[in-house]
Design an enzyme around this catalytic site. Sequence first.
Site, PDB file in Angstrom:
ATOM      1  N   CYS A   1       0.811  -1.218   0.000  1.00 41.96           N
ATOM      2  CA  CYS A   1       0.000   0.000   0.000  1.00 41.96           C
ATOM      3  C   CYS A   1       0.849   1.275   0.000  1.00 41.96           C
ATOM      4  O   CYS A   1       0.417   2.309  -0.518  1.00 41.96           O
ATOM      5  CB  CYS A   1      -0.994   0.011   1.156  1.00 41.96           C
ATOM      6  SG  CYS A   1      -0.257  -0.111   2.797  1.00 41.96           S
TER       7      CYS A   1
ATOM      8  N   HIS B   1      -2.326   1.451   7.096  1.00 39.46           N
ATOM      9  CA  HIS B   1      -2.674   1.557   5.676  1.00 39.46           C
ATOM     10  C   HIS B   1      -2.330   2.951   5.162  1.00 39.46           C
ATOM     11  O   HIS B   1      -2.419   3.940   5.895  1.00 39.46           O
ATOM     12  CB  HIS B   1      -4.175   1.278   5.515  1.00 39.46           C
ATOM     13  CG  HIS B   1      -4.650   1.292   4.099  1.00 39.46           C
ATOM     14  ND1 HIS B   1      -4.092   0.529   3.103  1.00 39.46           N
ATOM     15  CD2 HIS B   1      -5.663   1.999   3.505  1.00 39.46           C
ATOM     16  CE1 HIS B   1      -4.732   0.742   1.970  1.00 39.46           C
ATOM     17  NE2 HIS B   1      -5.670   1.633   2.179  1.00 39.46           N
TER      18      HIS B   1
END
Length: 325
Positions: free
Chosen positions: A85, A162
């Site tokens: 990510c 994230h």
Amino acid sequence: MSDSWTTIESDPGVFTELCHRFDAGGVELQELYSLDPDSFERLEKPVYGLVFLFKWQREADDRPTVADGEVPGLFFAKQVINDACATQALINVLMNVEDEGFELGETLTEFKTFTSEFPAELKGAALGDSTAIRTAHNSFARAEPLIFEGPRPATDDDDVFHFIAYIPYRGQVYELDGLKAGPIALGEYDSAVPESWVGVAAPAVQTRIARYAASEVRFNLLAMVRNSVQALEARVAAAQATGDAATIEGLQLQLAEAQARHAGWKEENVRRRHNYLPLAIELLKILAEKGQLTTMLEEAKPRWEEKAKRLMEQRAQKKKEAAQG
């Protein structure tokens, strides 16, 4: 070569070198500690995008997403690879920069051309299959002198972080989250005042921070901007052409600071990759030979026990809150 992707640290020096390894040498990442206008004003210009790290939590999000092809030219890749990510967020920013004079670089230009007609999910799969991009990402893997059987699946007790990106694109600000179905339009900005887009993105970031503020303080916000060394070198050259001694001196001082910052990042990245285990083993051997190791272990034991106790209490509290929620 392994197809796995390593977890990398959210750090301006790491992300700057990663972009340069993608051949996008005209950018750098600068850390933001506040969302106030003065913080954005101090950044090198232009600001190409924001990369935000937060602790991921499962939650409903009914905001509409932009469908594939709905906004011509807008690049968005879904995340289909674990631990990618960070690179995903950086590439989602880089692929959407339309600033005059910006050079995407050979690696990403070829990837953008190759995937131009792909839907978002296939773009994500192609990113995962890109040897050049994966190699650049994994160049930040820490030295692993010990062999493990494989990655351990995440559990409810694990903290999962994230990365998402915020970008301006043709008068609209978008949130690009690889775990969503598509980009999320946040609002319009004045294209005649390019940097005004951060005034649309900042409240969205602040809202997300406020949502978790009661239980989480680990956030990180980085701005992707023009490479400050290159920008200042150009300004020094322009000032030298006019012969303005005072301006030249001031710019040269700023350039020296930027060069020192980049050199510091490079040195830190070398240390990140270094294997310190042999040094640690030698130190332990020396302490054992001097008869100090056992004493130090006994002195440290109460601190370990207290730390383990606090960790177990925190996990129990998390489970209790999850059951109540």
